[in-house]
Design a protein around this motif. Sequence first.
Motif: not given
Length: 457
Positions: A203, A206, A217, A219, A226, A230, A240, A242, A290-292
Amino acid sequence: MVNPPSTIQPILPAMLPLHSRNVAVIGAGAAGIVAARELRREGHKVVVLEKDNQIGGTWVYTSRVEADPIGLDPGREIIHSSLYSSLRTNLPREVMGYTDYPFVPRKSGSGDPRRFPVHTEVLKYLKEFGRDFGIHEMVRYETEVLNVGLVENNKWKVRSKTRHDCYIDEIYDAVVVCNGHYTEPRIADIPGINSWPGKQMHSHNYRVPEPFQDQVVVLIGGSASAVDICRDIAGVAKEVYVASRSVADETYEKHPGYDNMWRHPMIESAHRDGTVVFRNGNVVLADVILHCTGYKYHFPFLDTNGNVTVDDNCVGPLYEHVFPPVLAPWLSFVGLPWKVVPFPLCELQSKWIAGNLSGRFALPSQEEMMEDVKAFYSKLEASGTPKRYAHNMAGYQFDYDDWLAEQCGSPGIEEWRKQMYIAVSKKKLDRPETYRDEWEDDDLILQAEEDFIKHTS
Ligand code: FAD
């Protein structure tokens, strides 16, 4: 409460001559600028070394991102800020501002007057703080600190690089580290990720949702970023998913209000064929992970002969998250705690540092401070709390703030601020979509406004 503030009693202001020190502050974000103000108020000579060309740190938005989207390459060019374009504050302005410089909408009506404004509004606030307290004259912009090391007489040699690639070595009595801790990505450990063919990103890199148009995606994360990101992405992505550590392993549910977003437990594994398997057994063919997943404390410039280390993302040993006992008060850190209201906390830490450097306050002995830190670590261990949560102050930040205030002989955190923070935190959990625009704590807003009059009139 994992770490109630120290029980060591404050040593009250002594009737001794005060000392003015040469102090280097590293960084001109929200922590560095208030540290500079407090240090100068206390009579110190202050130089703020800032690698950017302006005040604001995290709040200086840029559309630029790093070449390595997950930040593993140590040689990459570092982009400091992790802000995304749509970001609005996750704290109401009344709570967020410094205690004696309220974050109120501008009288001119320009900017974003909302209670949870867009990020540009915070940057303006910090710049106005800089202007009103003459911070700019203390800051050396485009000056990156490369090394901070101890020299004889317990002084610090600070090596920095200027915009013209000149290297400068200077000696200071004290160094205050305010370099922020939302820049160095922490990545989730996913079995099989090295053979997974999709794109990964943190992130930190992002900015806008458009690149995720029609993508699938996954996440990872459950933090404030996050929660925002998202939703940002769900507006354009195909699907998406999560994945969060904080939900039960069997979780598999649609996000309320979204047709294309689901909640899952953590990822179990990723595979060569592009699939990602969750702990609930579900499998998706994903384009992006996507690494948050948060950030690491990182002090690449700091050389303390091992007196301060980062172990499992705990910076230590530090007395009350500020002073390494062996080097106190000559080295200090502002703004390390998280799950807090950062600006007032940084303000109080800075007052405490400034008064300890001048000799107006006195710290306990090295041994007592070290004992206090050890007791804190033991408590963490006894409660089964990993060290990486050492600076997490969820649940006791205001006790900590009030303890600092007591050390400094300053007023503690206002009651309305504490209550407002609690009310908003609850609202954020219950109604993540709407908490920024709908609220029921008008009575607290009134109390805050009454309080602000003494600083704004
Ligand atoms: P930073 O703002 O990161 O400033 C550090 C400064 O140090 C930077 O200017 C950097 O250029 C400089 N620096 C670093 N290394 C060097 C070096 N070697 N030499 C010279 N200079 C250096 N807080 C809130 O109160 N409300 C919010 O709504 C909120 N939302 C957030 C959203 C996101 C996405 C993030 C990442 C954070 C958010 N925060 C929020 C927390 C925010 O980080 C703090 O509010 C605050 O800005 C931290 O200030 P700082 O000075 O500690 O660090």
